[in-house]
Design a protein around this motif. Structure first.
Motif, PDB file in Angstrom:
ATOM      1  N   PRO A   1       0.822  -1.229   0.000  1.00 52.02           N
ATOM      2  CA  PRO A   1       0.000   0.000   0.000  1.00 52.02           C
ATOM      3  C   PRO A   1       0.850   1.271   0.000  1.00 52.02           C
ATOM      4  O   PRO A   1       0.531   2.241  -0.696  1.00 52.02           O
ATOM      5  N   ARG A   2       1.929   1.244   0.773  1.00 54.79           N
ATOM      6  CA  ARG A   2       2.823   2.409   0.818  1.00 54.79           C
ATOM      7  C   ARG A   2       3.473   2.639  -0.542  1.00 54.79           C
ATOM      8  O   ARG A   2       3.632   3.785  -0.997  1.00 54.79           O
ATOM      9  N   PHE A   3       3.833   1.550  -1.192  1.00 56.19           N
ATOM     10  CA  PHE A   3       4.442   1.652  -2.521  1.00 56.19           C
ATOM     11  C   PHE A   3       3.480   2.305  -3.513  1.00 56.19           C
ATOM     12  O   PHE A   3       3.848   3.234  -4.239  1.00 56.19           O
ATOM     13  N   TRP A   4       2.231   1.819  -3.557  1.00 53.16           N
ATOM     14  CA  TRP A   4       1.262   2.368  -4.510  1.00 53.16           C
ATOM     15  C   TRP A   4       0.960   3.835  -4.216  1.00 53.16           C
ATOM     16  O   TRP A   4       0.825   4.648  -5.136  1.00 53.16           O
ATOM     17  N   ASP A   5       0.854   4.176  -2.945  1.00 55.85           N
ATOM     18  CA  ASP A   5       0.606   5.577  -2.580  1.00 55.85           C
ATOM     19  C   ASP A   5       1.745   6.472  -3.067  1.00 55.85           C
ATOM     20  O   ASP A   5       1.515   7.544  -3.639  1.00 55.85           O
TER      21      ASP A   5
END
Length: 349
Positions: free
Chosen positions: A48-52
């Motif tokens: 999730p952090r990567f996509w954000d």
């Protein structure tokens, strides 16, 4: 070549020097993204952090493209200082995009990594194109090319929202399988339509009084061709069914909890990407005038891909015992159509 107006003020041309430097820097980033491989980060990877972060960097890049384009679209001329600041902002935005791409570890799967790399590459290429367009057009004039290039960066940056942001590699593989299934469906529908439309317009005339028996098979299928076509269509339908069923089990059972599971999903995606173009090539070989040997060769290729696909599926984690029945059924369907095709084309080998 950079555009230079007759008698252009040295200050105006000097203002563009940072753009030339920017272009070189962007090309270097592009080369690294294309050739380099993401490393294994020290920190635990959080999807999730990567996509954000990826979405944010793409958004900033889009905004910087707009600012750069506007600065060179109207008077007064952009100063060297402003141009340098704009160039630095663009370069920082692109470096941020590349940096986030490098966060994605190899262990998350080649299918997902390739999708993100392609999206990243497209953004960098778009920004290079915009920079080159500004450098090659008159000072402070907004050309159609510059508008198109700016829109190209926006479009590339928006692609991040279309990337499969589900569970690691599983969502990426689902996306690949769905795309391959779409290609096969289209090829099958086109061939079905051609079969309906492709009746011999003179089939009711068995013999021409002056020319004798009609020998021209360039524009229609003979009766023998149609028998072969029927089995080839059966093989194409089996290809569609294979992709559809594998897509279903990957959605239902696909996991990315271990390197082995991720590798299995990647294998399925890789074979699927071979199946769809081979179906297209088979379909093309089936049009009149039909060369039965060519059809047989394409059929053999298709059979190999399908059997490999089914084997990989059956031996992977996406195929529990409850799903083995359809794998056996489709293997049988491929064999059945292949045997008929071999009989029809026996004399061609």
């Amino acid at each position: 070549a950079e555009w230079c107006a007759p008698g252009a003020a040295p200050a105006a041309m000097e203002a563009r020097e940072p753009l030339q430097e920017l272009r070189g820097a962007l090309r270097a980033v592009l080369a690294r993204v294309r050739e380099g491989e993401p490393g294994e980060g020290r920190e635990p990877f959080e999807l999730p952090r990567f996509w954000d972060a990826l979405g944010q960097t793409f958004k900033v890049t889009s905004q910087e493209a707009t600012k750069l384009s506007l600065a060179f679209s109207r008077p007064p001329p952009t100063s060297a200082e402003d141009c340098r600041k704009l160039s630095e902002d663009v370069q920082n935005a692109i470096l941020a995009v590349a940096t986030v791409y490098y966060w994605l570890p190899k262990g998350q799967g080649t299918t997902l990594r390739k999708m993100v790399r392609d999206a990243t590459t497209e953004v960098v290429e778009g920004m290079i194109q915009l920079t080159e367009t500004i450098l090659s057009t008159p000072l402070e004039s907004l050309s159609q090319e510059q508008l198109v290039s700016t829109g190209g960066v926006w479009e590339a940056c928006e692609q991040v929202s279309n990337l499969p942001q589900g569970e690691y590699n599983q969502a990426a593989v689902v996306s690949v399988l769905a795309a391959c299934l779409g290609v096969v469906k289209d090829a099958l529908e086109e061939m079905e339509h051609a079969l309906v439309e492709g009746q011999d317009p003179y089939s009711d005339i068995m013999e021409d009084e002056e020319l004798g028996f009609r020998g021209n098979r360039d524009t229609y299928w003979s009766e023998a061709d149609r028998k072969l076509l029927s089995s080839c269509m059966g093989l194409m339908k089996a290809s569609k069914a294979c992709l559809k069923k594998v897509l279903g089990v990957v959605k239902a059972y696909g996991k990315a909890d271990s390197p082995e599971q991720i590798a299995q999903l990647d294998d399925l995606a890789d074979i699927a990407k071979e199946i769809s173009p081979s179906v297209d090539e088979l379909a093309l070989s089936m049009y009149p005038p039909m060369n039965q040997l060519s059809v047989r060769l394409h059929v053999n290729t298709q059979e190999a891909f399908l059997m490999n696909f089914l084997h990989f599926c059956r031996t992977s984690h996406v195929c529990p015992p409850s799903e083995e029945g359809w794998v056996q059924f489709l293997s049988g369907a491929v064999d059945h159509n292949m045997n008929k095709i071999k009989n029809f084309t026996q004399g061609q080998l």
